[in-house]
Design an enzyme around this catalytic site. Structure first.
Site, short mmCIF file in Angstrom:
data_model
loop_
_atom_site.label_atom_id
_atom_site.label_comp_id
_atom_site.label_asym_id
_atom_site.label_seq_id
_atom_site.Cartn_x
_atom_site.Cartn_y
_atom_site.Cartn_z
CD GLU B 82 -1.76 29.20 23.50
OE1 GLU B 82 -1.96 30.36 23.15
OE2 GLU B 82 -0.76 28.54 23.16
CB CYS B 114 -1.86 35.29 24.97
SG CYS B 114 -0.46 34.17 24.88
CG HIS B 236 -0.29 39.31 26.56
ND1 HIS B 236 -0.61 38.30 27.43
CD2 HIS B 236 0.58 38.78 25.66
CE1 HIS B 236 0.02 37.19 27.06
NE2 HIS B 236 0.74 37.47 25.99
#
Lengths: 129, 350
Positions: B82, B114, B236
């Protein structure tokens, strides 16, 4: 530096491509049309290993315009392990206490931006190995 | 035909900033941030590092481990991030040129907060499995943005992980995968905005946990496997707490998660986060080990994967820099002023 000139130098700036003399095996970086050792005119393209050592170094405190936000920064003459000598910035060296003979390697970095909205010029810089 | 990872590589900046250094500028309580986020420091990209430079170095490390793979045989290069340096001009164009993969190659930049890195891995996996490309390169990389003084500033970090995916000489097979996606507005960045916005605590239960648990539970059910069947798990990691809590809720132990749990001293590398955790696991994994991975991207979605490590892992682990070494060695600590300059947070005259 004009975008077109940077683009023509991608093989060297991005991939460290040298011209190796087919007659005497001397590495030339950047490539040249005639070997300065044996006058040979035939070359093989090979990528240099990214490792070398510092032959000499200095600190730039009054930089050219595109580098003004980077000053003070270290510059060094590096002898690459394949033989050619290059002049380049040295970064990630903390307080800048570089030493002659210090091992370094080349990393892919931003060199400078043409402007806030301009193209970004990438290439190599040395970092402590 | 088995499809999986042929080579992997990571790249991390050397600069770091501690939570205390950020907290003192904003009058915040460092111990409570450290406890709340389970995070002590984060990586900071140098002014001459961005998603492209980090990706090139990670890709070079992946090629070192995929010894024998000619970059000219890479049929696809996908970079998930991003923080692509250009709004228009794919990061993959520079990366492919730098590693000598062009011109016969399909290139695209991916974006999904993400999880853009695991998204690239999923697509390359599919292309190899379909026989459309021999090898493909998938990268998750970010130099993530956090507004000054915002909670994100304590964790928004930088790093890249690269995977060469193919069907020969595998170091890990991809055994199964599952994706879970919904419209969950927990975090976003509008066009022309420099910093993202987030929905505070809404980023937790209805977003991260619902999605990570949704993808993970579905993949475990689909594969018929249980958490105890795995040696390692990586989730994550936007902070230290979330992946540990999600893992515990699913039935994974702290020991299974810790090897790939880089966030306490790395920060949140966004698209690089779970892919980087996987590189740290592969650095120490043994043949036969099973690895569970689940990414998370706000907006929101998760990609979950199951890997089995092969005998070839031992041959390649030492061929490039290991992730934990990059994380722990030769780091340079910054003060907030230097960090603000590095991250271009200082407004200058034209």
């Amino acid at each position: 530096m004009p975008t077109a000139r940077t683009w023509r130098e991608y093989p060297q700036r991005y991939r460290y491509e040298a011209a190796v003399c087919k007659k005497c095996n001397k590495w030339h970086f950047p490539p040249r049309p005639v070997c300065d050792a044996c006058k040979g005119e035939e070359f093989e393209t090979k990528a240099m290993r990214r490792t070398g050592k510092i032959l000499s170094h200095t600190v730039i405190r009054v930089p050219p315009a595109p580098f003004k936000d980077q000053a003070p920064y270290a510059m060094a003459v590096i002898e690459m392990d394949d033989g050619p000598r290059i002049t380049t910035q040295v970064v990630d060296c903390g307080d800048g206490s570089l030493k002659i003979g210090q091992k370094v390697k080349l990393e892919f970095r931003r060199i400078y931006d043409d402007s806030e909205a301009g193209s970004i010029n990438y290439g190599y810089k040395a970092v402590p190995a | 035909m088995s499809v999986g990872i042929v080579g992997y590589g990571a790249n991390l900046p050397r600069h770091r900033i501690k939570v205390e250094e950020i907290a003192k500028v904003w009058g915040a309580d460092a111990p409570s941030y450290k406890k709340g986020l389970e995070l002590r420091e984060k990586s900071v990209p140098a002014p001459d590092q961005d998603v492209i430079t980090l990706s090139v170095e990670a890709a070079r490390n992946a090629l070192l481990r995929a010894k024998g793979v000619n970059p000219q045989d890479l049929g696809a290069i996908y970079i998930g991030s991003e923080s692509h340096p250009y709004a228009v001009k794919p990061s993959g164009t520079v990366v492919g040129e730098a590693i000598g993969a062009f011109p016969s190659c399909h290139v695209a930049d991916f974006e999904f907060a993400c999880k853009a890195g695991s998204e690239a891995m999923f697509v390359v996996y599919g292309l190899v499995k379909a026989g459309l490309v021999k090898y493909g390169l998938a990268i998750g990389a970010d130099t993530s943005q956090g507004a000054p003084g915002d909670a994100l500033e304590y964790s928004a970090a930088a790093g890249a992980a690269a995977y060469i995916i193919g069907s020969q000489d595998l170091v890990a097979t991809i055994d199964d995968t599952y994706s879970f996606t919904t419209d969950t507005p927990d975090f976003w960045r509008r066009e022309y905005q420099h910093y993202p916005q987030h929905a505070g605590r809404f980023t937790g239960e209805p977003a991260y946990f619902r999605t990570v648990l949704g993808a993970s539970e579905a993949l475990l059910k689909k594969s018929g496997m249980k958490p105890k069947d795995f040696q390692y798990a990586v989730f994550h990691q936007p902070n230290g707490k979330f992946p540990m809590r999600a893992g515990k809720m699913l039935g994974f132990s702290r020991e299974q998660i810790e090897t790939g749990w880089l966030v306490p001293t790395l920060g949140n590398t966004y698209s690089g986060a779970s892919p980087l955790g996987l590189t740290a696991i592969l650095d120490v994994a043994k043949p036969g080990d099973k690895i569970f991975m689940c990414s998370y991207g706000s907006g929101a979605g998760s990609d979950a994967f199951i890997y089995t490590v092969t005998d070839r892992i031992r041959e390649v682990q030492g061929l490039a820099a290991k992730t934990r070494d990059m994380l722990d060695k030769n780091v340079i600590y910054l003060q907030y002023g230097e960090y603000a300059k590095f991250r271009r947070k200082i407004l200058k005259a034209e």
